[in-house]
Design a protein around this motif. Structure first.
Motif, PDB file in Angstrom:
ATOM      1  N   SER A  79       0.806  -1.231   0.000  1.00  0.00           N
ATOM      2  CA  SER A  79       0.000   0.000   0.000  1.00  0.00           C
ATOM      3  C   SER A  79       0.835   1.276   0.000  1.00  0.00           C
ATOM      4  CB  SER A  79      -0.945   0.016   1.208  1.00  0.00           C
ATOM      5  OG  SER A  79      -1.809  -1.080   1.156  1.00  0.00           O
ATOM      6  N   GLY A  80       1.813   1.344  -0.866  1.00  0.00           N
ATOM      7  CA  GLY A  80       2.612   2.557  -0.996  1.00  0.00           C
ATOM      8  C   GLY A  80       3.748   2.689  -0.006  1.00  0.00           C
ATOM      9  N   VAL A  81       3.915   1.722   0.887  1.00  0.00           N
ATOM     10  CA  VAL A  81       5.014   1.735   1.852  1.00  0.00           C
ATOM     11  C   VAL A  81       5.992   0.639   1.442  1.00  0.00           C
ATOM     12  CG1 VAL A  81       5.665   1.451   4.268  1.00  0.00           C
ATOM     13  CG2 VAL A  81       3.509   2.568   3.695  1.00  0.00           C
ATOM     14  N   LYS A  82       7.246   1.048   1.230  1.00  0.00           N
ATOM     15  CA  LYS A  82       8.249   0.110   0.746  1.00  0.00           C
ATOM     16  C   LYS A  82       9.246  -0.206   1.867  1.00  0.00           C
ATOM     17  CE  LYS A  82       9.736   0.919  -3.404  1.00  0.00           C
ATOM     18  NZ  LYS A  82      10.468   1.398  -4.572  1.00  0.00           N
ATOM     19  N   ILE A  83       9.493  -1.487   2.066  1.00  0.00           N
ATOM     20  CA  ILE A  83      10.512  -1.931   3.022  1.00  0.00           C
ATOM     21  C   ILE A  83      11.670  -2.460   2.195  1.00  0.00           C
ATOM     22  CG2 ILE A  83      11.061  -3.529   4.886  1.00  0.00           C
ATOM     23  CD1 ILE A  83       8.018  -3.475   5.552  1.00  0.00           C
ATOM     24  N   THR A  84      12.792  -1.750   2.268  1.00  0.00           N
ATOM     25  CA  THR A  84      13.969  -2.110   1.489  1.00  0.00           C
ATOM     26  C   THR A  84      15.229  -1.623   2.203  1.00  0.00           C
ATOM     27  OG1 THR A  84      15.071  -1.881  -0.644  1.00  0.00           O
ATOM     28  CG2 THR A  84      13.788  -0.002   0.090  1.00  0.00           C
ATOM     29  N   PHE A  85      16.318  -2.290   1.955  1.00  0.00           N
ATOM     30  CA  PHE A  85      17.591  -1.881   2.549  1.00  0.00           C
ATOM     31  C   PHE A  85      18.612  -1.532   1.476  1.00  0.00           C
ATOM     32  CE2 PHE A  85      15.356  -4.175   5.835  1.00  0.00           C
ATOM     33  CZ  PHE A  85      15.457  -3.261   6.878  1.00  0.00           C
ATOM     34  N   THR A  86      18.127  -1.060   0.329  1.00  0.00           N
ATOM     35  CA  THR A  86      19.023  -0.640  -0.753  1.00  0.00           C
ATOM     36  C   THR A  86      19.922   0.510  -0.324  1.00  0.00           C
ATOM     37  OG1 THR A  86      17.335   0.846  -1.637  1.00  0.00           O
ATOM     38  CG2 THR A  86      17.456  -1.366  -2.585  1.00  0.00           C
ATOM     39  N   SER A  87      19.450   1.287   0.642  1.00  0.00           N
ATOM     40  CA  SER A  87      20.241   2.454   1.063  1.00  0.00           C
ATOM     41  C   SER A  87      21.555   2.059   1.747  1.00  0.00           C
ATOM     42  CB  SER A  87      19.423   3.359   1.978  1.00  0.00           C
ATOM     43  OG  SER A  87      19.036   2.670   3.139  1.00  0.00           O
ATOM     44  N   LEU A  88      21.724   0.797   2.099  1.00  0.00           N
ATOM     45  CA  LEU A  88      22.991   0.360   2.686  1.00  0.00           C
ATOM     46  C   LEU A  88      24.154   0.681   1.753  1.00  0.00           C
ATOM     47  CD1 LEU A  88      24.591  -1.134   4.904  1.00  0.00           C
ATOM     48  CD2 LEU A  88      24.135  -3.250   3.658  1.00  0.00           C
ATOM     49  N   LEU A 138      19.569  11.551  -3.950  1.00  0.00           N
ATOM     50  CA  LEU A 138      19.544  12.642  -2.970  1.00  0.00           C
ATOM     51  C   LEU A 138      20.018  12.161  -1.603  1.00  0.00           C
ATOM     52  CD1 LEU A 138      18.777  15.601  -2.701  1.00  0.00           C
ATOM     53  CD2 LEU A 138      16.444  14.884  -2.199  1.00  0.00           C
ATOM     54  N   ARG A 139      19.644  10.936  -1.231  1.00  0.00           N
ATOM     55  CA  ARG A 139      20.100  10.375   0.055  1.00  0.00           C
ATOM     56  C   ARG A 139      21.628  10.301   0.096  1.00  0.00           C
ATOM     57  NH1 ARG A 139      17.761   6.336   3.829  1.00  0.00           N
ATOM     58  NH2 ARG A 139      16.022   6.211   2.376  1.00  0.00           N
ATOM     59  N   GLY A 140      22.224   9.805  -0.990  1.00  0.00           N
ATOM     60  CA  GLY A 140      23.684   9.724  -1.044  1.00  0.00           C
ATOM     61  C   GLY A 140      24.340  11.085  -0.989  1.00  0.00           C
ATOM     62  N   LEU A 141      23.746  12.051  -1.658  1.00  0.00           N
ATOM     63  CA  LEU A 141      24.276  13.408  -1.663  1.00  0.00           C
ATOM     64  C   LEU A 141      24.215  14.032  -0.270  1.00  0.00           C
ATOM     65  CD1 LEU A 141      25.385  15.653  -3.537  1.00  0.00           C
ATOM     66  CD2 LEU A 141      23.022  16.429  -3.800  1.00  0.00           C
ATOM     67  N   VAL A 142      23.082  13.898   0.395  1.00  0.00           N
ATOM     68  CA  VAL A 142      22.917  14.472   1.742  1.00  0.00           C
ATOM     69  C   VAL A 142      23.899  13.852   2.727  1.00  0.00           C
ATOM     70  CG1 VAL A 142      21.330  14.618   3.716  1.00  0.00           C
ATOM     71  CG2 VAL A 142      20.515  15.175   1.413  1.00  0.00           C
ATOM     72  N   ILE A 168      18.997   9.699   9.582  1.00  0.00           N
ATOM     73  CA  ILE A 168      17.559   9.895   9.759  1.00  0.00           C
ATOM     74  C   ILE A 168      17.077  11.092   8.934  1.00  0.00           C
ATOM     75  CG2 ILE A 168      15.799  10.604  11.440  1.00  0.00           C
ATOM     76  CD1 ILE A 168      17.318   8.766  13.464  1.00  0.00           C
ATOM     77  N   LEU A 169      17.842  12.179   8.939  1.00  0.00           N
ATOM     78  CA  LEU A 169      17.486  13.344   8.119  1.00  0.00           C
ATOM     79  C   LEU A 169      17.417  12.949   6.641  1.00  0.00           C
ATOM     80  CD1 LEU A 169      17.055  16.432   7.710  1.00  0.00           C
ATOM     81  CD2 LEU A 169      19.548  16.596   7.516  1.00  0.00           C
ATOM     82  N   ALA A 170      18.396  12.197   6.176  1.00  0.00           N
ATOM     83  CA  ALA A 170      18.402  11.734   4.783  1.00  0.00           C
ATOM     84  C   ALA A 170      17.192  10.844   4.501  1.00  0.00           C
ATOM     85  CB  ALA A 170      19.702  10.996   4.478  1.00  0.00           C
ATOM     86  N   ALA A 171      16.795  10.039   5.475  1.00  0.00           N
ATOM     87  CA  ALA A 171      15.620   9.179   5.302  1.00  0.00           C
ATOM     88  C   ALA A 171      14.348  10.010   5.163  1.00  0.00           C
ATOM     89  CB  ALA A 171      15.481   8.224   6.490  1.00  0.00           C
ATOM     90  N   SER A 195      10.636  13.158  -0.759  1.00  0.00           N
ATOM     91  CA  SER A 195      10.840  13.203  -2.217  1.00  0.00           C
ATOM     92  C   SER A 195      10.084  12.076  -2.900  1.00  0.00           C
ATOM     93  CB  SER A 195      12.307  13.075  -2.624  1.00  0.00           C
ATOM     94  OG  SER A 195      13.186  13.479  -1.688  1.00  0.00           O
ATOM     95  N   ASN A 196      10.127  10.889  -2.315  1.00  0.00           N
ATOM     96  CA  ASN A 196       9.387   9.758  -2.891  1.00  0.00           C
ATOM     97  C   ASN A 196       7.887  10.029  -2.911  1.00  0.00           C
ATOM     98  OD1 ASN A 196      11.048   7.683  -3.871  1.00  0.00           O
ATOM     99  ND2 ASN A 196      11.592   7.088  -1.798  1.00  0.00           N
TER     100      ASN A 196
END
Length: 191
Positions: free
Chosen positions: A30-39, A84-88, A119-122, A128-129
């Motif tokens: 329902s529009g909420v994604k659980i992923t750990f790609t940000s690692l 943007l997460r990587g940049l921040v 957390i700020l990047a999240a 943004s998403n």
């Protein structure tokens, strides 16, 4: 600015591949994604800075988008939040070296700055998403207030929790990369 060595480019490529592999295990409800790609993005941003963090997020998400959905009118928009997460994180790591260097993370018992930045990047990524989701839904005609805005809070909280878990996991991974001499050596402290 540090130069792009073959080792650095190869490590970025491996992190992009890891990003994609982790995307295969994501769960969306329902529009909420659980992923750990940000690692992969956190590791690139912390070890090499904002350019690498941006590139790993951008190219990792680009690969994911292309292989899952193909190219659409909104593909670039879906790629930007991860980049943007990587940049921040990379910018904060660059400007707050005292609190966010790998040495600082291992010395400090509670690396608050590192976790606060993740957390700020999240939050920035989630917001943004949500905007991209809105644009995509309007463009393709599936707009539903509950799907886009109704679960935005849940989306943000889920992303914060994932970000904390990712930040915890990233520290030993970065230490392992340093031990294997795959990352830049720490600079000696100036006296």
């Amino acid at each position: 600015m540090k130069k792009f060595t073959i080792r650095r480019i190869a490590l970025d490529a491996v992190l992009i591949a890891i990003f994609y592999v982790l995307s295969l295990f994501e769960i969306e409800v329902s529009g909420v994604k659980i992923t750990f790609t940000s690692l992969a993005v956190v590791i690139a941003a912390m070890l090499f800075g904002p350019v690498d963090g941006f590139l790993v997020g951008f190219l990792g998400e680009f690969l994911t988008q292309m292989l899952k959905y193909g190219f659409t009118a909104t593909t670039v928009l879906w790629i930007l939040p991860s980049a943007l997460r990587g940049l921040v994180i990379g910018l904060f790591a660059m400007f707050l070296k005292k609190h966010m260097s790998l040495d600082a993370l291992t010395r400090e018992k509670k690396p608050y700055v590192y976790f606060a930045v993740c957390i700020l990047a999240a939050v920035i990524t989630s917001l943004s998403n949500t905007v991209v989701y809105y644009i995509d839904s309007k463009l393709y005609g599936y707009y539903n207030y509950a799907l886009i805005w109704g679960v935005a809070g849940v989306r943000i909280l889920t992303n914060i929790l994932q970000s904390v878990i990712t930040a915890i996991v990233a520290i030993p991974v970065m230490l392992g990369l340093r031990k294997a001499k795959l990352t830049p050596a720490p600079k000696p402290a100036a006296d």
